[in-house]
Design an enzyme around this catalytic site. Structure first.
Site, PDB file in Angstrom:
ATOM      1  N   HIS A 100       0.836  -1.203   0.000  1.00 45.22           N
ATOM      2  CA  HIS A 100       0.000   0.000   0.000  1.00 45.22           C
ATOM      3  C   HIS A 100       0.865   1.244   0.000  1.00 45.22           C
ATOM      4  O   HIS A 100       1.947   1.256   0.592  1.00 45.22           O
ATOM      5  CB  HIS A 100      -0.939   0.013   1.221  1.00 45.22           C
ATOM      6  N   HIS A 102       1.141   5.123   1.135  1.00 44.46           N
ATOM      7  CA  HIS A 102       0.594   6.123   2.061  1.00 44.46           C
ATOM      8  C   HIS A 102       0.654   7.505   1.418  1.00 44.46           C
ATOM      9  O   HIS A 102       1.698   7.897   0.881  1.00 44.46           O
ATOM     10  CB  HIS A 102       1.434   6.207   3.341  1.00 44.46           C
TER      11      HIS A 102
HETATM   12  P1  5GP Z   1       2.049  -0.042   7.311  1.00 44.04           P
HETATM   13  O1  5GP Z   1       2.704   0.146   8.639  1.00 44.04           O
HETATM   14  O2  5GP Z   1       1.798  -1.495   6.998  1.00 44.04           O
HETATM   15  O3  5GP Z   1       2.770   0.680   6.209  1.00 44.04           O
HETATM   16  O4  5GP Z   1       0.668   0.700   7.411  1.00 44.04           O
HETATM   17  C1  5GP Z   1      -0.536   0.067   7.661  1.00 44.04           C
HETATM   18  C2  5GP Z   1      -1.578   1.144   7.751  1.00 44.04           C
HETATM   19  O5  5GP Z   1      -2.852   0.534   7.691  1.00 44.04           O
HETATM   20  C3  5GP Z   1      -1.522   1.930   9.060  1.00 44.04           C
HETATM   21  O6  5GP Z   1      -1.359   3.311   8.774  1.00 44.04           O
HETATM   22  C4  5GP Z   1      -2.852   1.625   9.730  1.00 44.04           C
HETATM   23  O7  5GP Z   1      -3.384   2.723  10.399  1.00 44.04           O
HETATM   24  C5  5GP Z   1      -3.728   1.183   8.562  1.00 44.04           C
HETATM   25  N1  5GP Z   1      -4.754   0.240   8.915  1.00 44.04           N
HETATM   26  C6  5GP Z   1      -4.602  -0.896   9.662  1.00 44.04           C
HETATM   27  N2  5GP Z   1      -5.782  -1.552   9.748  1.00 44.04           N
HETATM   28  C7  5GP Z   1      -6.689  -0.834   9.048  1.00 44.04           C
HETATM   29  C8  5GP Z   1      -8.081  -1.016   8.773  1.00 44.04           C
HETATM   30  O8  5GP Z   1      -8.726  -1.981   9.199  1.00 44.04           O
HETATM   31  N3  5GP Z   1      -8.685  -0.071   7.997  1.00 44.04           N
HETATM   32  C9  5GP Z   1      -8.003   1.000   7.505  1.00 44.04           C
HETATM   33  N4  5GP Z   1      -8.694   1.872   6.753  1.00 44.04           N
HETATM   34  N5  5GP Z   1      -6.687   1.200   7.742  1.00 44.04           N
HETATM   35  C10 5GP Z   1      -6.030   0.303   8.510  1.00 44.04           C
END
Ligand code: 5GP
Ligand code: ZN
Length: 140
Positions: A100, A102
């Protein structure tokens, strides 16, 4: 769809996500724990763990959505700038193993740092080391 993947479940509509836009292969929705108002995630609809797992045409569509959303999100929340990034792999901080992008809206004086804040004390390589690294990447 991967079992137990939260983002696959959002794509499938099994759990709610605040979708802001979608294409055939990409979906953008609000982050549930935003770092700033308008923090948006852009994902491929298929489950791929790492960026390099995404086929080229789907990656082009993903980044096409990022390109469009960068300005749209900034404008919608009246931000001054946007930080755009991917935690690509666990050591980089990836928690959700469905790749994903950001988009984090940034505001003058918000106290957040640039990407250089990731490792501000990293040792600077010599010219020879830089040459070797560039060679290694070119050869790969
Ligand atoms: P990572 O650390 O993997 O780059 O970021 C994961 C992101 O996913 C985090 O910013 C977190 O807030 C978001 N996130 C985790 N679970 C959910 C969810 O159930 N729904 C949404 N919309 N975002 C999520
Ligand atoms: Zn997934």
């Amino acid at each position: 769809m991967a079992e137990d993947c939260i983002f696959c479940r959002i794509v499938a509509g099994d759990i709610p996500g605040r979708t802001v836009t979608e294409t055939d292969h990409a979906l953008a929705f609000l982050d549930a724990n935003p770092l700033a108002p308008g923090h948006t995630l852009v994902i491929p609809k298929e489950h791929y763990s790492r960026l390099n797992d995404v086929p080229g045409d789907e990656a082009a569509e993903l980044f096409g959505a990022v390109h469009e959303l960068a300005a749209t999100v900034e404008e919608a929340v009246d931000a001054d700038a946007v930080s755009i990034g991917i935690n690509d792999g666990e050591a980089a901080g990836q928690e959700v193993p469905h790749t994903h992008v950001h988009l984090v809206p940034r505001f003058e004086g918000d106290g957040g740092g640039p990407f250089h804040a990731i490792n501000p004390d990293s040792e600077q390589p010599s010219d020879a080391e830089l040459d070797d690294i560039a060679d290694a990447i070119r050869e790969a």
